[in-house]
Design an enzyme around this catalytic site. Sequence first.
Site, PDB file in Angstrom:
ATOM      1  N   CYS A 111     -10.866  73.388  43.519  1.00  0.00           N
ATOM      2  CA  CYS A 111     -11.857  72.932  42.442  1.00  0.00           C
ATOM      3  C   CYS A 111     -12.209  71.519  43.029  1.00  0.00           C
ATOM      4  O   CYS A 111     -13.160  70.628  42.062  1.00  0.00           O
ATOM      5  CB  CYS A 111     -10.816  72.390  41.191  1.00  0.00           C
ATOM      6  SG  CYS A 111      -9.937  74.097  40.551  1.00  0.00           S
ATOM      7  N   HIS A 248     -12.615  66.822  36.331  1.00  0.00           N
ATOM      8  CA  HIS A 248     -12.287  67.879  36.673  1.00  0.00           C
ATOM      9  C   HIS A 248     -11.759  68.608  35.344  1.00  0.00           C
ATOM     10  O   HIS A 248     -10.893  67.996  34.691  1.00  0.00           O
ATOM     11  CB  HIS A 248     -11.523  68.316  37.915  1.00  0.00           C
ATOM     12  CG  HIS A 248     -11.189  69.886  37.862  1.00  0.00           C
ATOM     13  ND1 HIS A 248     -12.114  70.825  37.655  1.00  0.00           N
ATOM     14  CD2 HIS A 248     -10.019  70.481  37.994  1.00  0.00           C
ATOM     15  CE1 HIS A 248     -11.450  72.137  37.812  1.00  0.00           C
ATOM     16  NE2 HIS A 248     -10.299  71.853  38.011  1.00  0.00           N
ATOM     17  N   ASN A 278     -11.855  76.199  32.816  1.00  0.00           N
ATOM     18  CA  ASN A 278     -11.991  75.715  34.196  1.00  0.00           C
ATOM     19  C   ASN A 278     -13.009  76.432  35.213  1.00  0.00           C
ATOM     20  O   ASN A 278     -12.525  77.565  35.396  1.00  0.00           O
ATOM     21  CB  ASN A 278     -10.357  75.657  34.549  1.00  0.00           C
ATOM     22  CG  ASN A 278     -10.180  75.148  35.972  1.00  0.00           C
ATOM     23  OD1 ASN A 278     -11.397  74.701  36.475  1.00  0.00           O
ATOM     24  ND2 ASN A 278      -9.094  74.943  36.403  1.00  0.00           N
TER      25      ASN A 278
END
Length: 361
Positions: A111, A248, A278
Amino acid sequence: MTYAQITGWGSCLPPARLTNQDITSVMETSEEWIVERTGIKTRRISHVKNADLAHVASVRALACADISALDIDVIAFATTTPDEVVPNTASMLQGAIGATNAACFDLNAACTGFLYAFNMISEMIRGGSVQTVLVVGSERLSSLMNWSRRDSAILFGDGAGAVVVQASDQESGFFQGKLGCIENTRELLAIPDFGLDAIAEHRPLDITIDFHGREIFKNAVTGMAKACTDVISQSGLSLDDIDLIIPHQANARIIEALIKRLGADMEKVVVTLDRYANTSTSSIPIALCEALEQGRVKPGMTILMAAFGAGLTWGATLIKWGDRITPLASTDIDLPPTDKTGLELIMEAIAVRANVADKFR
Ligand code: UT7
């Protein structure tokens, strides 16, 4: 002095939606649990390849900067879900957009991949070795999910974001970044059967995320908070100088805990995970595009971005936005349409997975 300025931005979110209610029909969970523990209400599921999502986001970013694909010196493609490992996905994208003059590489920092790629190429631009770079974060995590695992499958969505970064003499763009990886945390978030070890050890193909949510949560908050305070202090700024924060998008509670730890104001934070979940390395460029579309980015703003991911990798980046907050040109490129729902697409993925697992047994 040469600066690395974002001159183009674009995203691509596939149209099919998978709601929390939909997920309750494939695993034992509830809408309430997912919203309360994560903040996620729905996510997008892709009906096309990862590179197709990246293609649309990239063409939009190029139009926004009003440059030709021929101007690109490097394509930096951050992903954890490449359509194929060799050759890399960046070269697939090169062919799709006609970026004949570009060097192409993929980057896997989970990520945190987009921030890793953005920081590295910004330093290259500032050093003078390249002029124009396309940085892409693109993921198709839905095809990697084990839809019988409620601890992880509810968290992720598909999507892509891209930015054009160009050399500029205007004092703006990337000005501070810090990247790292917490040692001895590899097992907290891993896909152990997705690589050569699994083949060498004759393990059955079972692509499942080993996931220790609570431990990742704690490390994410402390890791990102440290990275943020470090980049702010290294750049001689204070928290009050930060106008917008793009974290994030993993979990609303992680974002809130980070903001509380920093002592910042939630009103400065861009949140998209309620709608897109996500999207791993794509989450920051997608959120940046949305902030620009919604007029939340103003000329000269100081923007803080922070991420964490498997590894556990972490990173934080400070940019000073330039003068332009609107695209120079537009494009009508889009994904091919689909009439499938998100639920139909994941039912297909579950069937494919069962079929593949059978073949490898
Ligand atoms: O971007 C990098 C990847 N993202 C992450 O790594 C995310 C980081 N972690 C998190 O976001 C959170 O830890 C989660 C959302 C994954 C989990 O939230 P939590 O508050 O840490 O829950 P937990 O894992 O401690 O589980 C609490 C309970 C457990 O039941 P028991 O043992 O208390 O009876 C789980 O079995 O919730 C249960 N549970 C669920 N229940 C309903 C776990 N997943 C679900 C689910 N639906 N989907």
